[in-house]
Structure formats: structure tokens, C-alpha cells
Write a protein that holds these residues in place. Structure first.
Motif, short mmCIF file in Angstrom:
data_model
loop_
_atom_site.label_atom_id
_atom_site.label_comp_id
_atom_site.label_asym_id
_atom_site.label_seq_id
_atom_site.Cartn_x
_atom_site.Cartn_y
_atom_site.Cartn_z
N LEU A 27 25.72 20.02 77.25
CA LEU A 27 25.35 21.34 76.72
C LEU A 27 26.12 22.39 77.50
CD1 LEU A 27 21.46 21.05 76.31
CD2 LEU A 27 23.10 21.52 74.47
N THR A 28 26.23 23.58 76.94
CA THR A 28 26.84 24.67 77.69
C THR A 28 25.80 25.30 78.61
OG1 THR A 28 26.28 26.29 75.99
CG2 THR A 28 28.46 25.25 75.84
N ALA A 29 26.27 25.84 79.73
CA ALA A 29 25.41 26.64 80.62
C ALA A 29 26.29 27.74 81.20
CB ALA A 29 24.83 25.78 81.74
N LEU A 45 27.60 19.48 82.09
CA LEU A 45 27.32 20.87 81.74
C LEU A 45 28.66 21.57 81.61
CD1 LEU A 45 24.26 21.99 83.91
CD2 LEU A 45 24.32 21.46 81.46
N LEU A 46 28.85 22.26 80.50
CA LEU A 46 30.11 22.95 80.25
C LEU A 46 29.91 24.46 80.37
CD1 LEU A 46 33.07 23.03 79.22
CD2 LEU A 46 32.13 23.15 76.91
N VAL A 47 30.65 25.06 81.31
CA VAL A 47 30.68 26.52 81.38
C VAL A 47 31.78 26.92 80.39
CG1 VAL A 47 30.86 28.53 82.88
CG2 VAL A 47 30.05 26.34 83.82
N GLY A 48 31.39 27.05 79.13
CA GLY A 48 32.36 27.26 78.05
C GLY A 48 32.76 28.72 77.95
N ASP A 49 33.99 28.94 77.46
CA ASP A 49 34.40 30.33 77.25
C ASP A 49 33.69 30.93 76.03
OD1 ASP A 49 35.80 28.97 75.31
OD2 ASP A 49 37.76 29.83 75.79
N SER A 50 32.88 30.12 75.36
CA SER A 50 31.99 30.65 74.32
C SER A 50 31.08 31.73 74.90
CB SER A 50 31.14 29.53 73.70
OG SER A 50 30.51 28.77 74.71
N LEU A 51 30.97 31.80 76.22
CA LEU A 51 30.14 32.83 76.85
C LEU A 51 30.60 34.23 76.45
CD1 LEU A 51 31.79 34.20 79.48
CD2 LEU A 51 31.21 32.04 80.55
N VAL A 87 34.41 23.62 83.84
CA VAL A 87 34.58 25.05 83.54
C VAL A 87 35.81 25.22 82.63
CG1 VAL A 87 35.05 27.35 84.51
CG2 VAL A 87 33.49 25.78 85.71
N ASP A 88 35.65 25.97 81.55
CA ASP A 88 36.76 26.24 80.63
C ASP A 88 37.82 27.11 81.27
OD1 ASP A 88 36.67 25.01 78.15
OD2 ASP A 88 35.43 26.58 77.23
N MET A 89 39.09 26.77 81.03
CA MET A 89 40.18 27.68 81.38
C MET A 89 40.33 28.65 80.21
SD MET A 89 42.95 25.30 83.33
CE MET A 89 43.63 26.75 84.17
N VAL A 117 38.12 21.05 85.00
CA VAL A 117 38.38 22.15 84.08
C VAL A 117 38.61 21.57 82.69
CG1 VAL A 117 39.39 23.65 85.85
CG2 VAL A 117 40.89 22.15 84.50
N LYS A 118 38.44 22.43 81.67
CA LYS A 118 38.76 22.03 80.29
C LYS A 118 39.78 23.02 79.74
CE LYS A 118 35.79 22.68 76.62
NZ LYS A 118 36.54 23.61 75.75
N LEU A 119 40.74 22.48 79.00
CA LEU A 119 41.68 23.38 78.32
C LEU A 119 41.95 22.87 76.91
CD1 LEU A 119 44.79 21.99 78.44
CD2 LEU A 119 44.54 22.66 80.83
N GLY A 207 31.95 15.14 70.88
CA GLY A 207 32.07 15.81 69.59
C GLY A 207 31.22 17.07 69.49
N ILE A 208 31.77 18.06 68.77
CA ILE A 208 30.98 19.23 68.35
C ILE A 208 31.40 19.47 66.91
CG2 ILE A 208 32.63 20.73 69.65
CD1 ILE A 208 30.25 22.82 69.68
N GLY A 209 30.51 19.18 66.00
CA GLY A 209 30.89 19.22 64.59
C GLY A 209 31.92 18.15 64.29
O1 KIV Z 1 33.42 27.23 74.89
C1 KIV Z 1 32.66 26.31 74.58
O2 KIV Z 1 31.43 26.43 74.67
C2 KIV Z 1 33.25 25.06 74.10
C3 KIV Z 1 32.35 24.04 73.51
C4 KIV Z 1 31.43 24.48 72.51
C5 KIV Z 1 33.04 22.76 73.23
O3 KIV Z 1 34.41 24.88 74.23
#
Ligand code: KIV
Length: 273
Positions: A27-29, A45-51, A87-89, A117-119, A207-209
Motif C-alpha cells: 500500500l502507499t503511505a 510500503l510505497l512512498v509514491g509520488d501519487s502524494l 520511495v518513488d523517484m 527507490v522506484k522509478l 500489479g495496480i490495475g
Molecule cells: O505513486 C504511486 O503511488 C505509485 C503506485 C500507485 C504504484 O506509483
């Protein structure tokens, strides 16, 4: 030597070893209190740039900065003791060159204490991911629908419908699978293709969708909790309606303040005898 905090948490290596086993839960946090609540239930836990959209009201993730990601990464790390934290780049922090990507990834790891990190990107990012992973930076890939490419992709829409998209995603999966990434998010991708690349890749797909065929699932926490109402993508399942409950609590508080019911005697300091 005693076990350090990071060794008590799930590591990227252990997440990678979960390929083909029990589904990986992510999940994102973005904040300490949310990380504390989610930690024991999640592997990742993903600190997504969706923030940018969820917390800051931005229309896309393009405006999210490295400093924002680092501040939220630090906050999440204060609330975690078990899950692996990625953490998202943000957009612009890794596309220019692999050296700049390395420098910014190191900032994220050093300043937040996160695990990886995720990119976003397929074959065009494989060399950068290899550069990072060979130098000690664990990387999660992200293929399929890539929100940071919203302007060149012409909006947010599921992918893998045409032969052209299908062969691009196949090439992306192959390249990311061989780049040293420990896992890869697959977003907004049609089920048969998500299934095919999951079985072709030796690293877990999250997966997401992208159907139940993936090795794990990720969703935006605020979406499943009913906290983010700007839009609800088809692939989101809501497990609560906290937004409605927050509005009801605020309305009850406002009524009680206006009618002087709050604060009551039990909320009031009396002078000590
Ligand atoms: O930024 C994000 O939260 C994401 C996920 C939804 C995969 O990249």
C-alpha cells in the motif's frame, strides 16, 4: 553485533524471493501515523509520488519534487518496523543521466533511511537501473501505464490493447527483468499481458490495475479508505468511506461548538484546590 532496524524489516532481497509464492501486499503511505497503521499488514510500503495528487491537490505527479519525496520518506520511516519501504523517484530526478539518477537515489536512501527507490520506465531506463543496482541502490521498476508520462501518453488509460503497446510492454518487461531490479510495478495493463509478463519475469510483479495474475498488489491507501474522492479508477476497491466519516465528525464538532455543548466540564481545567 545486534540486528539493526533495517535487518528487522523485510529487505528488497527477501521481497524478490517471494516471486511465485504468497501474494505480496503493498500500500502507499506518506505520513508517520499512516505508516504505523499499515506496517504490520503490508510486506511493502510505497512512498509514491501519487502524494502530489492525494496530499497536495496537484492534477498530476509532474510537480512533485525530490525534497517532497525525501520529507515524506523520512516521515514514513519513523512509523515502520516490519515492512520494506520504497520511495518513488519524482519526475526529472533520474531521466537526464544515470549519474544524476545515482546521486538523487543516494540522497533518498541516505536522507530517509528507506530500503529502495522506484522509478518509472521500460527499456529506456534499464541501463540506469543497472547502473544503480550495481552500485548498491536497490531499485523497483514501474512499467505499463506510467503516470509521469501522462503528457506524452495523452492521458491516463489502460495499456496493452494494441499490438504496438503489447510488444513495447513485452520489451520493457524483458529489459527491467534483466536490469537488476528486485521487483516491478505493472500499472493499468490488460490481464493477458500482465499474466504473460509475470510468468516471463524472474522478479515479482506488483500489479495496480493489472489483474490478479501479478505476484502482488498495490493500491493507494487513500483510495481504499475512501479519503480521496477526485476520481476513483475502475481497479480500486473501497474498503471504507473515511471521507464521509470525517465530514460527519467535523459537522458534529461544529454543531457542538456553535451550541456551546463543547467543551464540556470534563474537557475543562479547574483551578487546583
Ligand atoms: O505513486 C504511486 O503511488 C505509485 C503506485 C500507485 C504504484 O506509483
Amino acid at each position: 553485533m545486534s540486528a539493526t532496524g533495517f535487518q528487522k524489516r523485510l529487505t528488497p532481497t527477501r521481497i524478490c524471493a517471494m516471486k511465485g509464492g504468497k501474494p505480496i501486499v503493498c500500500l502507499t503511505a506518506y505520513t508517520t501515523p499512516m505508516a504505523r497503521l499499515l506496517d504490520e499488514h503490508c510486506d511493502l510500503l510505497l512512498v509514491g509520488d501519487s502524494l502530489g495528487m492525494v496530499l497536495y491537490g496537484m492534477e498530476t505527479t509532474i510537480g512533485v519534487t525530490l525534497d517532497m519525496m525525501i520529507a515524506h520518506g523520512k516521515a514514513v520511516m519513523r512509523g515502520v518496523s516490519k515492512a520494506c519501504v520504497v520511495v518513488d523517484m519524482p519526475f526529472g530526478s533520474y531521466q537526464e543521466s544515470k549519474e544524476i539518477a545515482f546521486r538523487n537515489a543516494v540522497r533518498i536512501l541516505q536522507e530517509t533511511g528507506c530500503d529502495a527507490v522506484k522509478l518509472e520506465g521500460g527499456e529506456e531506463m534499464a541501463e540506469t537501473i543497472a547502473f544503480l543496482t550495481k552500485r548498491g541502490v536497490p531499485v523497483m521498476g514501474h512499467i505499463g501505464l506510467m503516470p509521469q508520462q501522462v503528457h506524452t501518453a495523452g492521458g491516463y488509460r489502460s495499456v496493452g490493447h494494441s499490438e504496438h503497446e503489447t510488444s513495447k510492454i513485452r520489451r520493457d518487461a524483458h529489459a527491467i527483468g534483466g536490469s537488476g531490479a528486485f521487483a516491478a510495478v505493472i500499472e493499468g495493463t490488460v490481464e493477458p499481458l500482465a499474466r504473460e509478463v509475470t510468468s516471463a519475469m524472474h522478479i515479482p510483479t506488483i500489479g495496480i490495475g493489472a489483474s490478479s495474475a501479478c505476484d502482488g498488489q498495490v493500491l493507494v491507501s487513500d483510495d481504499i479508505l475512501g479519503l480521496f474522492n477526485d476520481f476513483t479508477p475502475r481497479f480500486v476497491k473501497r474498503y471504507d468511506e473515511l471521507g464521509k466519516r470525517i465530514a460527519a465528525a467535523a459537522a458534529a464538532y461544529a454543531d457542538e461548538v456553535r451550541s456551546r455543548k463543547f467543551p464540556a466540564a470534563e474537557h475543562t481545567f479547574k483551578r487546583r484546590p
